[in-house]
Design an enzyme around this catalytic site. Structure first.
Site, PDB file in Angstrom:
ATOM      1  CB  VAL A   1     -76.295  35.103  76.933  1.00  0.00           C
ATOM      2  CG1 VAL A   1     -75.347  35.325  75.755  1.00  0.00           C
ATOM      3  CG2 VAL A   1     -77.634  35.789  76.688  1.00  0.00           C
ATOM      4  CB  CYS A   2     -72.190  32.983  76.921  1.00  0.00           C
ATOM      5  SG  CYS A   2     -70.441  32.600  76.674  1.00  0.00           S
ATOM      6  CB  THR A   3     -70.586  30.207  80.676  1.00  0.00           C
ATOM      7  OG1 THR A   3     -70.239  31.574  80.900  1.00  0.00           O
ATOM      8  CG2 THR A   3     -69.576  29.577  79.720  1.00  0.00           C
TER       9      THR A   3
END
Lengths: 213, 213
Positions: free
Chosen positions: B99-101
């Site tokens: 998820v995300c970075t």
């Protein structure tokens, strides 16, 4: 700005994480997890535990209160110390808020008597029974009380709260930071859009089932 | 079904809570929080701590791995032990997800070389630099690798993952249970819809800013 997030055994972690993550982006906010006693508090499935930093007695005048739901909500509704804490802090809060069945806890304390509020779609009748003016909306604002529908509605409530606390631009900046441009892979998020048999199964298995007939 | 959620100092809690909450609804799933060492791990704002039950060394063959993002991602990209763990478990996972970075961590381990993947909108160039075929989509599936865009995209990714693991009906039932019918109060969730000055401010303040010019 002192923000208190209530934890109790068997809370729902997404009820907590949505508003929490948003409120961390509000300037000058200071967020504390509170519980009956400081220490680890377990979620409703038992595999996640978050640290509560302070006891309820140590948090006497929060500006904002966030009450999540989760299976443990039933127990809290019978915990007179927590209900008394809610009544006390509500006298001086700027905002008293809940996510999902957290509003049943607020209602059990008496502070939602005659107040427009919402909750998880399966618990609307229960909320009404507890004295609130229960409505089926995503986020409901009545005076300083902000309540959200089930679980993920806490994200929408959190953004409304951020806007009230710090202005629309701050709320929009937080929304952009968390890239909240949702794209659910299914259209099954409400009982009016989900496949009928799935809705029926949820109703039958719900702990609120006796109320729904 | 053994699911390992990676924690590290300064993780983002909503990156974790979205997929976690969804995966608890997948039948026969067993979710464990893992970290360099068992114990409390703090999020990126420091006011929240989740318990890691096992060390990485104690989790050798998870079926599913979930890697969140958060400011601490930079440190993990330089932590050879965690990167080696990712390379090892990826050999036998059914699904490796982020998820995300979190995808920058996967990329730093080398497993995204030539793989289509996404990340937070501010980190797309960084992901490309790390060897992935970086694309700007909400959820990207390439073989057994599932990556999500920023923070809240983890909810959409989690539902896709639940559908792959247990079928569409299970994923829809989970979506209904968490009442995921989002209604953001603003249309500011992406750099293409948010007010221009807010997007610019985010770019300027981003830790990825040098890459974006």
């Amino acid at each position: 700005m002192e923000i208190a997030v209530l934890l109790f055994e068997k809370f729902n972690v997404l009820d907590v994480a949505g508003p929490y993550e948003i409120l961390t982006g509000v300037p000058a906010s200071h967020i504390t997890f509170v519980a009956a006693a400081p220490g680890l508090v377990h979620n409703d499935t038992g595999s996640l535990a978050i640290m509560a930093q302070l006891s309820l007695a140590e948090m006497t005048h929060p500006d904002v209160v966030v009450v999540p739901g989760g299976a443990g909500e039933v127990g809290v509704r019978n915990d007179s110390a927590t209900l008394e804490w809610i009544r006390q802090v509500h006298r001086t809060t700027q905002w008293t808020t809940s996510v999902c069945t957290g509003s049943l806890i607020l209602a059990a304390s008496g502070i939602l008597n005659g107040v427009r509020a919402t909750t998880h779609w399966l618990a609307i009748e229960e909320l009404r029974k507890l004295g609130a003016v229960a409505v089926k909306e995503r986020v409901v604002e009545d005076g300083k009380v902000l309540t959200a529908a089930g679980v993920t509605a806490g994200i929408d409530m959190g953004l409304v709260l951020a806007a009230r606390l710090a202005g629309d631009a701050v709320a929009q900046s937080i929304q952009l930071g968390m890239e909240y441009e949702p794209a659910p892979p299914f259209d099954a998020g409400s009982p009016t859009t989900a496949p009928r048999e799935i809705v029926e199964l949820k109703r039958q298995r719900s702990r609120f089932a006796p109320l729904l007939d």
